[in-house]
Enzyme design. Structure first.
Site, PDB file in Angstrom:
ATOM      1  N   TYR A 122     -12.128  12.538   9.310  1.00  0.00           N
ATOM      2  CA  TYR A 122     -11.654  12.117  10.628  1.00  0.00           C
ATOM      3  C   TYR A 122     -12.418  10.899  11.113  1.00  0.00           C
ATOM      4  O   TYR A 122     -13.562  10.663  10.733  1.00  0.00           O
ATOM      5  CB  TYR A 122     -11.761  13.255  11.650  1.00  0.00           C
ATOM      6  CG  TYR A 122     -13.158  13.591  12.105  1.00  0.00           C
ATOM      7  CD1 TYR A 122     -13.744  12.946  13.209  1.00  0.00           C
ATOM      8  CD2 TYR A 122     -13.917  14.553  11.446  1.00  0.00           C
ATOM      9  CE1 TYR A 122     -15.026  13.263  13.631  1.00  0.00           C
ATOM     10  CE2 TYR A 122     -15.196  14.875  11.867  1.00  0.00           C
ATOM     11  CZ  TYR A 122     -15.748  14.226  12.964  1.00  0.00           C
ATOM     12  OH  TYR A 122     -17.017  14.533  13.378  1.00  0.00           O
ATOM     13  N   CYS A 123     -11.736  10.113  11.956  1.00  0.00           N
ATOM     14  CA  CYS A 123     -12.374   8.973  12.609  1.00  0.00           C
ATOM     15  C   CYS A 123     -12.225   9.180  14.117  1.00  0.00           C
ATOM     16  O   CYS A 123     -12.308  10.303  14.600  1.00  0.00           O
ATOM     17  CB  CYS A 123     -11.836   7.639  12.108  1.00  0.00           C
ATOM     18  SG  CYS A 123     -10.039   7.498  12.039  1.00  0.00           S
ATOM     19  N   GLN A 124     -11.977   8.110  14.875  1.00  0.00           N
ATOM     20  CA  GLN A 124     -12.095   8.255  16.319  1.00  0.00           C
ATOM     21  C   GLN A 124     -10.840   8.766  17.012  1.00  0.00           C
ATOM     22  O   GLN A 124     -10.870   9.780  17.685  1.00  0.00           O
ATOM     23  CB  GLN A 124     -12.521   6.926  16.954  1.00  0.00           C
ATOM     24  CG  GLN A 124     -12.873   7.046  18.428  1.00  0.00           C
ATOM     25  CD  GLN A 124     -14.012   8.025  18.669  1.00  0.00           C
ATOM     26  OE1 GLN A 124     -15.107   7.848  18.168  1.00  0.00           O
ATOM     27  NE2 GLN A 124     -13.757   9.080  19.435  1.00  0.00           N
TER      28      GLN A 124
END
Length: 220
Positions: free
Chosen positions: A176-178
């Site tokens: 996951y990122c932002q």
């Protein structure tokens, strides 16, 4: 038929619509949903001129979507409250449901084939205690320290290729990122799959996780 006379109620409702009618302002709101920032940081992260960024922030403040505080010589901005974040998520979901052009634009941006169906926040919450699942945060080390999913390990996207040997081949990896339009996790999934890992991204990233009321851990 009598001529429509603008009523104060609708005029006030329109203030919110007007504040949300700019792509730049929507981008600034998304950035502020990630945490407090100065106008200089926002201008840099959004790729918008400093003067224009400042003007857009004033419009968001006028609609009470953001607030500001002074920290020495700097002015720091943040979302007015959690309701703004929730509303942004609802707006994004509603628009994606209504606008095929938006779905196409997001698809082109993220480049995730249908068979890579992202994991939802609700799905992942049920899998956090599953030893067969490894959650990987591909944001920066600073973003990870400020708040990350429970049990997630930090492998910034720029380091991922060099750290592939640290990641198991016998576990499903959820990267996951932002936020919902962040490309780092789909890129990480592509790299992981190319090197024999079972991997999917988290739909909506850390922002969607937080919007659904799920907890974050800090390393500060």
């Amino acid at each position: 038929m009598s001529e429509f006379v603008e009523e104060p109620v609708y005029a006030q409702l329109a203030r919110v619509g007007k504040a949300l009618s700019s792509p730049v302002r929507l981008r600034l709101l998304d950035l502020l949903d990630q945490g407090e920032r100065s106008v200089e940081q926002l201008a840099d992260d959004a790729g918008v001129g400093l003067k224009n960024t400042s003007a857009q922030l004033q419009q968001l403040r006028a609609a009470h979507l953001i607030v500001a505080r002074r920290d020495g010589n700097r002015v720091l901005y943040r979302l007015a409250d959690r309701d703004v974040s929730t509303f942004l998520g609802q707006l994004q979901d509603f628009a994606a449901h209504r606008l095929a052009d938006l779905r196409d634009a997001v698809g082109e941006l993220l480049e995730e084939p249908a068979e890579w169906a992202p994991v939802t926040a609700e799905e992942l919450q049920r899998q956090l205690d599953n030893p067969a699942v490894l959650v990987v945060d591909v944001r920066s080390a600073a973003e990870y320290a400020a708040g990350h999913l429970p049990g997630a390990i930090s492998v910034p996207g720029r380091q991922l290729r060099d750290r592939l040997d640290d990641l198991p081949v016998d576990r499903e990896i959820v990267a996951y990122c932002q936020g919902p339009y962040c490309v780092a996790s789909p890129q990480a999934v592509r790299l992981l799959r190319e090197h024999g890992r079972r991997a999917r991204s988290l739909a909506g990233g850390a922002t969607r996780w937080r919007r659904t009321g799920q907890p974050l851990e800090t390393s500060l």
